[in-house]
Design an enzyme around this catalytic site. Sequence first.
Site, mmCIF file in Angstrom:
data_model
loop_
_atom_site.group_PDB
_atom_site.id
_atom_site.type_symbol
_atom_site.label_atom_id
_atom_site.label_comp_id
_atom_site.label_asym_id
_atom_site.label_seq_id
_atom_site.Cartn_x
_atom_site.Cartn_y
_atom_site.Cartn_z
ATOM 1 N N LYS A 98 45.122 45.162 30.493
ATOM 2 C CA LYS A 98 45.479 43.758 30.698
ATOM 3 C C LYS A 98 46.169 43.173 29.468
ATOM 4 O O LYS A 98 47.036 42.297 29.592
ATOM 5 C CB LYS A 98 44.240 42.944 31.083
ATOM 6 C CG LYS A 98 43.845 43.118 32.536
ATOM 7 C CD LYS A 98 42.830 42.090 32.997
ATOM 8 C CE LYS A 98 41.444 42.464 32.597
ATOM 9 N NZ LYS A 98 40.422 41.569 33.216
ATOM 10 N N GLU A 114 36.416 40.265 34.354
ATOM 11 C CA GLU A 114 36.562 39.175 33.400
ATOM 12 C C GLU A 114 37.830 38.410 33.758
ATOM 13 O O GLU A 114 38.889 39.027 33.962
ATOM 14 C CB GLU A 114 36.673 39.698 31.962
ATOM 15 C CG GLU A 114 36.771 38.568 30.941
ATOM 16 C CD GLU A 114 36.926 39.050 29.510
ATOM 17 O OE1 GLU A 114 37.059 38.195 28.610
ATOM 18 O OE2 GLU A 114 36.938 40.277 29.288
ATOM 19 N N ARG A 122 37.630 56.113 36.240
ATOM 20 C CA ARG A 122 38.569 55.034 36.522
ATOM 21 C C ARG A 122 39.866 55.610 37.084
ATOM 22 O O ARG A 122 40.170 56.797 36.922
ATOM 23 C CB ARG A 122 38.847 54.218 35.261
ATOM 24 C CG ARG A 122 39.641 54.981 34.218
ATOM 25 C CD ARG A 122 39.773 54.215 32.909
ATOM 26 N NE ARG A 122 40.455 52.955 33.106
ATOM 27 C CZ ARG A 122 40.679 52.094 32.107
ATOM 28 N NH1 ARG A 122 40.252 52.346 30.883
ATOM 29 N NH2 ARG A 122 41.318 50.967 32.344
#
Length: 557
Positions: free
Chosen positions: A270, A34, A260
């Site tokens: 983020k 994104e 992850r």
Amino acid sequence: MTSESKPAHFLQNIIREDLAEGRVDQLTTRFPPEPNGYLHIGHAKSICLNFGLAKEFGGQCNLRFDDTNPAKEEEEYVDAIKRDVSWLGFDWAGDARYTSDYFDQLHQWAISLIEQGKAYVCDLSPEEAREYRGTLKAPGKNSPHRDRSVEENLDLFARMTAGEFDEGSCSLRAKIDMAAPNINLRDPIIYRIKKMAHHQTGDKWCVYPSYDFAHGQSDAIEGISHSICTLEFEDHKPLYDWFIENLPVPARPRQYEFARLQLNYTVVSKRKLKQLVDEGFVDGWDDPRMPTLSGLRRRGVTPAAIRQFCEMIGVTRSDSTVDVGMLEYAIRDDLDKNAPRAMCVMAPLKVTLTNYPEGQQEMLSAPGHPVRDDLPARELPFTKTLYIEQEDFREEANKKYKRLVLGKKVRLRNAYVIKADEVVKNDAGEIVEVLCSVDLDTLGKDPADGVKPKGVIHWVSADNNVDCEVRLYDRLFNEEAPDAGGKNFLESVNPDNLQILSGCKAEIGLAQAEAEKGYQFERNGYFCRDSKYGSAEKPVFNRTIGLRDSWAKEQSK
């Protein structure tokens, strides 16, 4: 162990079997960030995995921006992401793609769900919707608008699309099961009203699809065979499959999850990285203290080091935290093998060679690298006046001190042996100059009198050098888990994460140093020229990493 000799991980085994059994004709993966921030070290694992698998199995990997939220997305982030993926060494198939490319099709598929009686317009406020949703232990309850007719829902959705309703006043929800154990299946929102321009589509839309709705369908449109994502999306997989099964999509992608990358002494949210930028703890997304790929690049980390690190940590389905020392090892290992050598004096102390001719300069040769012959030798101007590190001289010292001591000898790296004869002090009693004699018969050999020097120190000519600033970056956080247990991660910021040294003196060849190219400053660590600050006359050098490798030492025990 080389990558060729390592056992195959579970995704390689799945893909190999799918290709062998003819379930897919070609492997097609995608990296779908994104564009609401810069990529960080955690993204590097996903990039290397998706692009690496495509290369290994002769397939392709798409770069797709999942741009469904215009409130947080900017073209700046799009450009930074493209730059970072290319810098890591990967090429995406065709042009970069955007979920917004498919907004018309996604909108039609939302209408298809309404026509099937599998979606409805809900007037609950966001707060009411959360209350109706239930909890992990208690089922949700149906919205009072769940049984609207198909005709009414089509009309309301058309009016939503036309901009008749305010933001937050209604949404389009999938009709699945409000009592489902998986909370993601409790009538999730698939379209919401956002009256704002989009960086790709402008003012065309005031309704936007949710990520969960758009993601799987975008994969299907692109013919993605293996939708590879991190484990936090595992609970979303049933919803991913529900949409695929209930819509006339052109392909049937399958989702697979892997663990992850989680690093200690690091945050990769983020939202939190943006907070560090917005509140001035760092000077931008590309600050060398940041775990962003842009920050690592500006600090002097190479893409090869990051790819090697991702290879080292492997691919599993088990969540774990990786020691940041492993990343530092990969960085240091790559630079040790490839970085040219140079000398830089951080805290200069003047040395005058009393028996060296006034005004004379000779050019001495030094290797560009201790073992790599392809890195050219450097020329070092040698003059009557030099600079050494302040810490490399003492008037008195014990036998363990292997540097310059009054009345003793030391070798200047790649140059002569000198002897400290006298010191000059200022009115405050501080040493400002060391008067030395130089043995001109010692270039490349021990002194003629057979007395070996105590050690070797670095130096630069005082008359012919590069005046520079050096920035000593350290870890941004001084706690192993900065955001654990819900604590304020900002309280873990290391107050000593940056030390700026002015008045440093580097060897003259560093005047032509390329930005972000690594050098080993002998005895001081690995550095690169900063791409943001400094000038041609006075460059800034960032410390990439020190010479000591505590992680590798720990692994050898």
